[in-house]
Design a protein around this motif. Structure first.
Motif, short mmCIF file in Angstrom:
data_model
loop_
_atom_site.label_atom_id
_atom_site.label_comp_id
_atom_site.label_asym_id
_atom_site.label_seq_id
_atom_site.Cartn_x
_atom_site.Cartn_y
_atom_site.Cartn_z
N LEU A 1 34.32 60.96 48.14
CA LEU A 1 35.46 60.09 47.87
C LEU A 1 35.76 59.29 49.12
O LEU A 1 35.92 59.85 50.20
CB LEU A 1 36.68 60.95 47.48
CG LEU A 1 37.78 60.25 46.75
CD1 LEU A 1 37.32 59.91 45.33
CD2 LEU A 1 39.01 61.12 46.68
N THR A 2 35.81 57.96 48.98
CA THR A 2 36.09 57.07 50.10
C THR A 2 37.39 56.34 49.82
O THR A 2 37.53 55.69 48.78
CB THR A 2 34.95 56.04 50.26
OG1 THR A 2 33.71 56.73 50.28
CG2 THR A 2 35.11 55.26 51.54
N ILE A 3 38.36 56.45 50.76
CA ILE A 3 39.64 55.78 50.60
C ILE A 3 39.73 54.70 51.67
O ILE A 3 39.63 54.97 52.86
CB ILE A 3 40.80 56.78 50.76
CG1 ILE A 3 40.70 57.87 49.68
CG2 ILE A 3 42.14 56.06 50.67
CD1 ILE A 3 41.62 59.03 49.88
N ALA B 1 34.54 56.64 44.29
CA ALA B 1 34.01 57.98 44.04
C ALA B 1 32.55 57.86 43.68
O ALA B 1 32.17 57.01 42.87
CB ALA B 1 34.79 58.67 42.92
N LYS B 2 31.72 58.71 44.29
CA LYS B 2 30.30 58.69 44.02
C LYS B 2 29.85 60.11 43.74
O LYS B 2 30.16 61.03 44.49
CB LYS B 2 29.55 58.12 45.23
CG LYS B 2 28.09 57.83 44.96
CD LYS B 2 27.47 57.11 46.14
CE LYS B 2 26.06 56.68 45.81
NZ LYS B 2 25.44 55.96 46.93
N GLY B 3 29.11 60.28 42.64
CA GLY B 3 28.64 61.60 42.27
C GLY B 3 27.33 61.52 41.52
O GLY B 3 26.67 60.47 41.50
N SER B 4 26.96 62.61 40.87
CA SER B 4 25.67 62.67 40.18
C SER B 4 25.64 61.78 38.94
O SER B 4 24.58 61.32 38.55
CB SER B 4 25.37 64.11 39.78
OG SER B 4 26.37 64.59 38.90
N LYS B 5 26.78 61.51 38.31
CA LYS B 5 26.83 60.71 37.08
C LYS B 5 27.01 59.22 37.35
O LYS B 5 27.01 58.43 36.41
CB LYS B 5 27.96 61.18 36.17
CG LYS B 5 27.81 62.60 35.71
CD LYS B 5 26.85 62.70 34.57
CE LYS B 5 26.81 64.13 34.07
NZ LYS B 5 25.82 64.35 33.06
N GLY B 6 27.21 58.83 38.60
CA GLY B 6 27.38 57.40 38.88
C GLY B 6 28.40 57.14 39.98
O GLY B 6 28.75 58.04 40.74
N GLU B 7 28.87 55.92 40.02
CA GLU B 7 29.81 55.49 41.04
C GLU B 7 30.93 54.69 40.39
O GLU B 7 30.68 53.82 39.56
CB GLU B 7 29.08 54.62 42.07
CG GLU B 7 29.89 54.30 43.29
CD GLU B 7 29.07 53.59 44.35
OE1 GLU B 7 29.69 52.90 45.18
OE2 GLU B 7 27.83 53.69 44.35
N LEU B 8 32.19 55.01 40.74
CA LEU B 8 33.35 54.31 40.19
C LEU B 8 34.25 53.84 41.32
O LEU B 8 34.30 54.45 42.39
CB LEU B 8 34.15 55.23 39.25
CG LEU B 8 33.47 55.64 37.95
CD1 LEU B 8 34.33 56.64 37.21
CD2 LEU B 8 33.25 54.42 37.07
N GLU B 9 34.97 52.76 41.06
CA GLU B 9 35.88 52.19 42.05
C GLU B 9 37.20 51.89 41.37
O GLU B 9 37.24 51.46 40.22
CB GLU B 9 35.28 50.92 42.63
CG GLU B 9 36.08 50.32 43.75
CD GLU B 9 35.41 49.10 44.38
OE1 GLU B 9 36.14 48.23 44.87
OE2 GLU B 9 34.17 49.04 44.37
N LEU B 10 38.31 52.10 42.09
CA LEU B 10 39.65 51.87 41.55
C LEU B 10 40.53 51.30 42.64
O LEU B 10 40.53 51.80 43.77
CB LEU B 10 40.23 53.19 41.04
CG LEU B 10 41.68 53.19 40.58
CD1 LEU B 10 41.81 52.42 39.27
CD2 LEU B 10 42.18 54.62 40.39
N THR B 11 41.29 50.26 42.31
CA THR B 11 42.28 49.71 43.24
C THR B 11 43.65 50.13 42.74
O THR B 11 44.04 49.79 41.62
CB THR B 11 42.17 48.17 43.30
OG1 THR B 11 40.84 47.83 43.68
CG2 THR B 11 43.14 47.61 44.31
N LEU B 12 44.37 50.88 43.57
CA LEU B 12 45.68 51.38 43.20
C LEU B 12 46.75 50.31 43.39
O LEU B 12 46.59 49.40 44.20
CB LEU B 12 46.02 52.62 44.03
CG LEU B 12 45.11 53.82 43.84
CD1 LEU B 12 45.48 54.92 44.83
CD2 LEU B 12 45.19 54.36 42.43
N VAL B 13 47.85 50.46 42.66
CA VAL B 13 48.98 49.53 42.78
C VAL B 13 49.66 49.74 44.14
O VAL B 13 49.58 50.83 44.73
CB VAL B 13 49.98 49.74 41.63
CG1 VAL B 13 49.38 49.33 40.30
CG2 VAL B 13 50.47 51.17 41.57
N PRO B 14 50.34 48.71 44.67
CA PRO B 14 50.96 48.86 46.00
C PRO B 14 52.16 49.82 46.04
O PRO B 14 52.63 50.16 47.12
CB PRO B 14 51.40 47.44 46.36
CG PRO B 14 51.36 46.67 45.10
CD PRO B 14 50.42 47.36 44.17
#
Length: 177
Positions: free
Chosen positions: A17-19, A26-39
């Motif tokens: 997990l990279t913040i 988030a990067k794992g065995s099933k792939g990679e996802l990215e999310l931008t959180l609200v301020p």
């Protein structure tokens, strides 16, 4: 106070997990996802896991607190285990099969419905009357399953159509003489 937002998120083994500010990757065995959180929320990583907290005590910050925590938890679960939804097809002559990268559905129309599978989603048809949609993004898996179901939703008289495997169809009685 958000009861869901208070809980720390445990990072599964094999997930990195990279913040970076408001961006979470988030990067794992099933792939990679990215999310931008609200301020309105902040995210931090500690030894007990990842915690999400509101910036202030405003109504919107409290509302986004639990949502943001759940979105990050779903990302972590998605890249480690993945999500899946099962669909069932009921009706005489109704069937589904994979045709290369596309899903071919025979649903009683004059033509077969060809559904192009989006990137990041896998579809299997173990039986001609069963469809399994799986992937790492929970929202995308649910959206694809809803689009497939939308071609022929189940009707209440005979129960014909495409339904979720765990869905109960409330049946109606037909006409009386």
């Amino acid at each position: 106070m958000s009861r869901i937002g208070k809980k720390p998120i445990a990072v599964a083994s094999g997930v990195t997990l990279t913040i970076d500010g408001q961006t979470v990757k988030a990067k794992g065995s099933k792939g990679e996802l990215e999310l931008t959180l609200v301020p309105e929320v902040t995210i931090s990583q500690g030894e007990d896991g990842v915690t999400v907290s509101p910036v202030d005590d405003s109504q919107r910050a409290r509302a986004m607190w639990g949502l943001s925590r759940t979105l990050v938890a779903n990302m972590i679960q998605g890249v480690s285990e993945g999500f899946s939804k099962s669909l069932e097809i009921n009706g005489v002559g109704y069937r589904a099969q994979m045709q290369g990268q596309n899903l071919q559905l025979a649903l009683g129309f004059s033509h077969d419905v060809i559904y192009e599978v989006p990137e990041g989603i896998q579809i299997q048809t173990p039986k001609p009357t069963e469809i399994v949609v799986s992937g790492s993004d929970k929202q995308k898996v649910g959206q694809v399953a809803a689009e497939i179901r939308g071609y022929r939703p189940p009707e209440p008289y005979k129960g014909k159509g495409v339904k979720y495997a765990d869905e109960y169809i409330f049946r109606k009685e037909g006409k009386k003489k």
